[in-house]
Design a protein around this motif. Structure first.
Motif, PDB file in Angstrom:
ATOM      1  N   VAL A  49       0.790  -1.185   0.064  1.00 55.49           N
ATOM      2  CA  VAL A  49      -0.105  -0.009  -0.141  1.00 55.49           C
ATOM      3  C   VAL A  49       0.821   1.220  -0.054  1.00 55.49           C
ATOM      4  N   HIS A  50       1.745   1.344   1.251  1.00 53.59           N
ATOM      5  CA  HIS A  50       2.516   2.529   1.034  1.00 53.59           C
ATOM      6  C   HIS A  50       3.754   2.706  -0.074  1.00 53.59           C
ATOM      7  N   MET A  51       4.322   1.568  -0.149  1.00 54.93           N
ATOM      8  CA  MET A  51       5.361   1.662  -1.103  1.00 54.93           C
ATOM      9  C   MET A  51       4.991   1.124  -2.381  1.00 54.93           C
ATOM     10  N   GLY A  52       3.728   0.800  -2.642  1.00 55.55           N
ATOM     11  CA  GLY A  52       3.338  -0.060  -3.592  1.00 55.55           C
ATOM     12  C   GLY A  52       3.712   0.886  -5.304  1.00 55.55           C
ATOM     13  N   ILE A  53       4.071   0.176  -5.988  1.00 51.69           N
ATOM     14  CA  ILE A  53       4.247   0.558  -7.541  1.00 51.69           C
ATOM     15  C   ILE A  53       3.452  -0.415  -8.454  1.00 51.69           C
ATOM     16  N   ASP A  54       2.764   0.199  -9.328  1.00 52.76           N
ATOM     17  CA  ASP A  54       1.880  -0.820 -10.296  1.00 52.76           C
ATOM     18  C   ASP A  54       2.780  -0.927 -11.543  1.00 52.76           C
ATOM     19  N   TYR A  55       3.589  -1.951 -11.410  1.00 48.54           N
ATOM     20  CA  TYR A  55       4.461  -2.452 -12.588  1.00 48.54           C
ATOM     21  C   TYR A  55       3.808  -2.954 -13.938  1.00 48.54           C
ATOM     22  N   GLN A  56       2.758  -3.405 -13.626  1.00 46.69           N
ATOM     23  CA  GLN A  56       1.968  -4.046 -14.517  1.00 46.69           C
ATOM     24  C   GLN A  56       1.452  -2.864 -15.559  1.00 46.69           C
ATOM     25  N   HIS A  64      11.817   4.656 -12.582  1.00 48.98           N
ATOM     26  CA  HIS A  64      11.613   4.272 -10.975  1.00 48.98           C
ATOM     27  C   HIS A  64      12.827   4.740 -10.279  1.00 48.98           C
ATOM     28  N   PRO A  65      12.498   4.493  -8.855  1.00 50.92           N
ATOM     29  CA  PRO A  65      13.518   5.106  -7.994  1.00 50.92           C
ATOM     30  C   PRO A  65      15.013   4.478  -8.092  1.00 50.92           C
ATOM     31  N   ASP A  66      16.052   5.023  -7.756  1.00 45.00           N
ATOM     32  CA  ASP A  66      17.326   4.681  -7.791  1.00 45.00           C
ATOM     33  C   ASP A  66      17.930   4.393  -6.477  1.00 45.00           C
ATOM     34  N   SER A  67      17.226   4.151  -5.282  1.00 40.39           N
ATOM     35  CA  SER A  67      17.691   3.767  -3.886  1.00 40.39           C
ATOM     36  C   SER A  67      16.649   3.381  -3.163  1.00 40.39           C
ATOM     37  N   ARG A  68      17.183   2.494  -2.188  1.00 39.59           N
ATOM     38  CA  ARG A  68      15.944   1.934  -1.465  1.00 39.59           C
ATOM     39  C   ARG A  68      15.416   2.934  -0.584  1.00 39.59           C
ATOM     40  N   ALA A  69      15.965   3.987   0.010  1.00 39.21           N
ATOM     41  CA  ALA A  69      15.417   4.771   0.780  1.00 39.21           C
ATOM     42  C   ALA A  69      14.262   5.818   0.047  1.00 39.21           C
ATOM     43  N   ALA A  70      14.675   5.852  -1.327  1.00 37.50           N
ATOM     44  CA  ALA A  70      13.488   6.623  -2.025  1.00 37.50           C
ATOM     45  C   ALA A  70      12.237   5.552  -2.209  1.00 37.50           C
ATOM     46  N   CYS A  74       8.148   6.773  -0.024  1.00 40.71           N
ATOM     47  CA  CYS A  74       6.688   6.634  -0.705  1.00 40.71           C
ATOM     48  C   CYS A  74       6.439   7.888  -1.388  1.00 40.71           C
ATOM     49  N   LYS A  75       7.562   8.669  -1.693  1.00 43.58           N
ATOM     50  CA  LYS A  75       7.132  10.091  -2.300  1.00 43.58           C
ATOM     51  C   LYS A  75       7.667  10.251  -3.836  1.00 43.58           C
ATOM     52  N   HIS A  76       8.151   9.086  -4.445  1.00 42.68           N
ATOM     53  CA  HIS A  76       8.629   9.004  -5.900  1.00 42.68           C
ATOM     54  C   HIS A  76       7.345   8.998  -6.761  1.00 42.68           C
ATOM     55  N   ARG A  77       7.689   9.595  -7.948  1.00 41.28           N
ATOM     56  CA  ARG A  77       6.581   9.796  -8.798  1.00 41.28           C
ATOM     57  C   ARG A  77       6.115   8.683  -9.370  1.00 41.28           C
ATOM     58  N   ARG A  85      -1.398   4.473  -7.055  1.00 41.49           N
ATOM     59  CA  ARG A  85      -2.209   4.606  -5.935  1.00 41.49           C
ATOM     60  C   ARG A  85      -3.718   3.984  -6.021  1.00 41.49           C
ATOM     61  N   LYS A  86      -4.098   3.711  -7.308  1.00 41.86           N
ATOM     62  CA  LYS A  86      -5.444   2.787  -7.731  1.00 41.86           C
ATOM     63  C   LYS A  86      -5.081   1.491  -7.136  1.00 41.86           C
ATOM     64  N   ARG A  87      -3.944   1.028  -7.362  1.00 38.83           N
ATOM     65  CA  ARG A  87      -3.697  -0.336  -7.157  1.00 38.83           C
ATOM     66  C   ARG A  87      -3.460  -0.516  -5.540  1.00 38.83           C
ATOM     67  N   ALA A  88      -2.816   0.331  -4.946  1.00 39.02           N
ATOM     68  CA  ALA A  88      -2.752   0.432  -3.607  1.00 39.02           C
ATOM     69  C   ALA A  88      -3.780   0.409  -2.884  1.00 39.02           C
ATOM     70  N   ALA A  89      -4.816   1.191  -3.315  1.00 41.96           N
ATOM     71  CA  ALA A  89      -6.171   1.012  -2.868  1.00 41.96           C
ATOM     72  C   ALA A  89      -6.841  -0.322  -2.561  1.00 41.96           C
ATOM     73  N   ALA A  90      -6.676  -0.786  -3.812  1.00 42.71           N
ATOM     74  CA  ALA A  90      -7.234  -2.162  -4.235  1.00 42.71           C
ATOM     75  C   ALA A  90      -6.614  -3.196  -2.941  1.00 42.71           C
ATOM     76  N   SER A  91      -5.508  -2.927  -2.750  1.00 38.02           N
ATOM     77  CA  SER A  91      -4.442  -3.690  -1.943  1.00 38.02           C
ATOM     78  C   SER A  91      -5.156  -3.832  -0.484  1.00 38.02           C
ATOM     79  N   ARG A  92      -5.278  -2.287  -0.238  1.00 38.52           N
ATOM     80  CA  ARG A  92      -5.691  -2.057   1.233  1.00 38.52           C
ATOM     81  C   ARG A  92      -7.078  -2.739   1.409  1.00 38.52           C
ATOM     82  N   ALA A  93      -8.123  -2.603   0.430  1.00 39.19           N
ATOM     83  CA  ALA A  93      -9.348  -3.358   0.542  1.00 39.19           C
ATOM     84  C   ALA A  93      -9.323  -4.646   0.813  1.00 39.19           C
ATOM     85  N   ARG A  94      -8.403  -5.554  -0.012  1.00 41.23           N
ATOM     86  CA  ARG A  94      -8.282  -6.764  -0.002  1.00 41.23           C
ATOM     87  C   ARG A  94      -7.768  -7.274   1.520  1.00 41.23           C
TER      88      ARG A  94
END
Length: 385
Positions: A49-56, A64-70, A74-77, A85-94
């Motif tokens: 949810v927080h760190m989620g990136i929709d690679y699909q 994509h980010p170039d460091s683990r801290a990035a 959870c602020k990277h584009r 964010r849409k995928r993260a919301a679906a993950s939260r609901a599940r």
């Protein structure tokens, strides 16, 4: 309050905050879940949810980010994109549904295992569903592997940055094999690397003692709170290793280039950790077992090849002493294995300063100029795992 009780309360708060459910803690207590379940739920929520990136949707690439801290910020584009964010919301609901519907601890573990498989994009892979175990999922989440495994399984590896075609089906097979190994047990990944037919072939010619030493996740303490280590038992830290320094490649850009490290018994990294930064390792150097070309009656001989040390972009620490520490680590292991050490010519001066403390150093260590062909050879081997 004990340390474990404090950790459990912290995890419960994390889950409640991320899933936006104030009644969640009470629900978990009602089915008497164990601490490991709470921890997995917290890690799954944070990474999906927080760190989620929709690679699909976004694919893999240099955006994509170039460091683990990035990733953790959870602020990277990529993380903040509408698709992610849409995928993260679906993950939260599940995950909310999973907590609400779980009957007992056993049911909760099974449900969270299913959710992890879904989050990394392999829910429909029957082979991986059959292989997945609770210890494997626990270890994967502890190592923050949700995003690396999602990127590798959902991203497509069709061509290199320069446009050269790649054998996508073969690479996909390697990704499925290493994902299966991760899911099997907490040490399944490292066991697979060294026990697969390709891994055994790469180590053929070494004595049993040398093989044991090479497989060992060797660690050394150095001055100033420095520690060099070949990750840890299980080697799951390898997935994040190339996010230390660069950018060159990683699990979500030029993804095919990380497979030689992940899928080859002869490829490792030496990581650098410092007392002043405990979040994750801050330095890394590629570390390979190679073979010289035989000549006439002289058979091929093993060589340990060390690349230069890369430093993390975000960690606010000095890299002073890192090169010497990594070279000392490499020299010690090469000496223990009785194998010559090859290094980049740029490391010659630092290596020379160390050789005086090693007996017969002139006969045991040599230096070679780095050749790009090594990566090509490793990629070929990786494809044939």
């Amino acid at each position: 309050m004990s340390t474990s009780e404090h950790a459990s309360r912290t995890d419960l708060k994390t889950v409640a905050d991320i899933l936006e459910d104030a009644n969640l803690a009470q629900r978990l207590r009602s089915i008497k879940v164990d601490q490991d379940i709470v921890r997995v739920l917290a890690q799954l929520a944070k990474q999906a949810v927080h760190m989620g990136i929709d690679y699909q949707t976004l694919g893999v690439g240099w955006h994509h980010p170039d460091s683990r801290a990035a990733y953790r910020s959870c602020k990277h584009r990529s993380t903040c994109s509408p698709a992610s964010r849409k995928r993260a919301a679906a993950s939260r609901a599940r995950l909310r549904t999973a907590v609400a519907s779980a009957k007992d601890r056993q049911d909760m573990r099974a449900t969270l295992t299913e959710e992890f498989l879904r989050e990394i994009g392999v829910a429909n892979e029957s082979r991986l569903r059959a292989a997945a175990t609770w210890p494997g999922v626990v270890a994967a989440l502890q190592a923050e592997l949700l995003l690396p495994l999602r990127a590798l399984n959902e991203g497509r590896m069709t061509q290199t940055m320069c446009g050269a075609s790649l054998p996508e089906d073969d690479l996909k097979g390697v990704v499925l094999a290493l994902t299966e190994a991760v899911l099997k047990s907490s040490t399944g990944f490292s066991e697979w690397r060294y026990s697969s037919p390709r891994g055994q072939e790469q180590l053929r010619g070494l004595s049993d003692h040398q093989i044991c030493l090479w497989q060992e996740p060797t660690a050394q303490e150095h001055r100033g709170g420095l520690k060099t280590h070949e990750d840890a038992p299980g080697e799951l830290g390898f997935f994040w290793a190339t996010k230390i320094g660069g950018p060159s490649h990683g699990f979500d850009y030029e993804s095919q280039c990380i497979l030689p490290l992940l899928a080859n018994a002869r490829h490792k990294v030496i990581l650098v950790s410092v007392a002043a930064w405990t979040e994750h390792p801050v330095g890394r150097a590629h570390w390979r077992l190679l073979w010289s070309v035989g000549c006439g009656k002289k058979p091929p001989e093993p060589r340990l090849w060390l690349e230069t040390v890369n430093a993390d972009f975000e960690a606010p620490v000095s890299s002073e002493g890192w090169e010497t520490a990594v070279l000392s680590h490499a020299v010690s292991k090469a000496d223990a294995m009785g194998v010559p050490l090859s290094v980049n010519v740029a490391q010659a001066a630092a290596l020379q300063s160390l050789l005086g403390s090693f007996r017969d150093a002139g006969q045991r260590f040599d230096m070679y100029i780095k050749m790009c062909v090594y990566m090509s050879v490793c990629l070929y081997v990786c494809i044939n795992v």
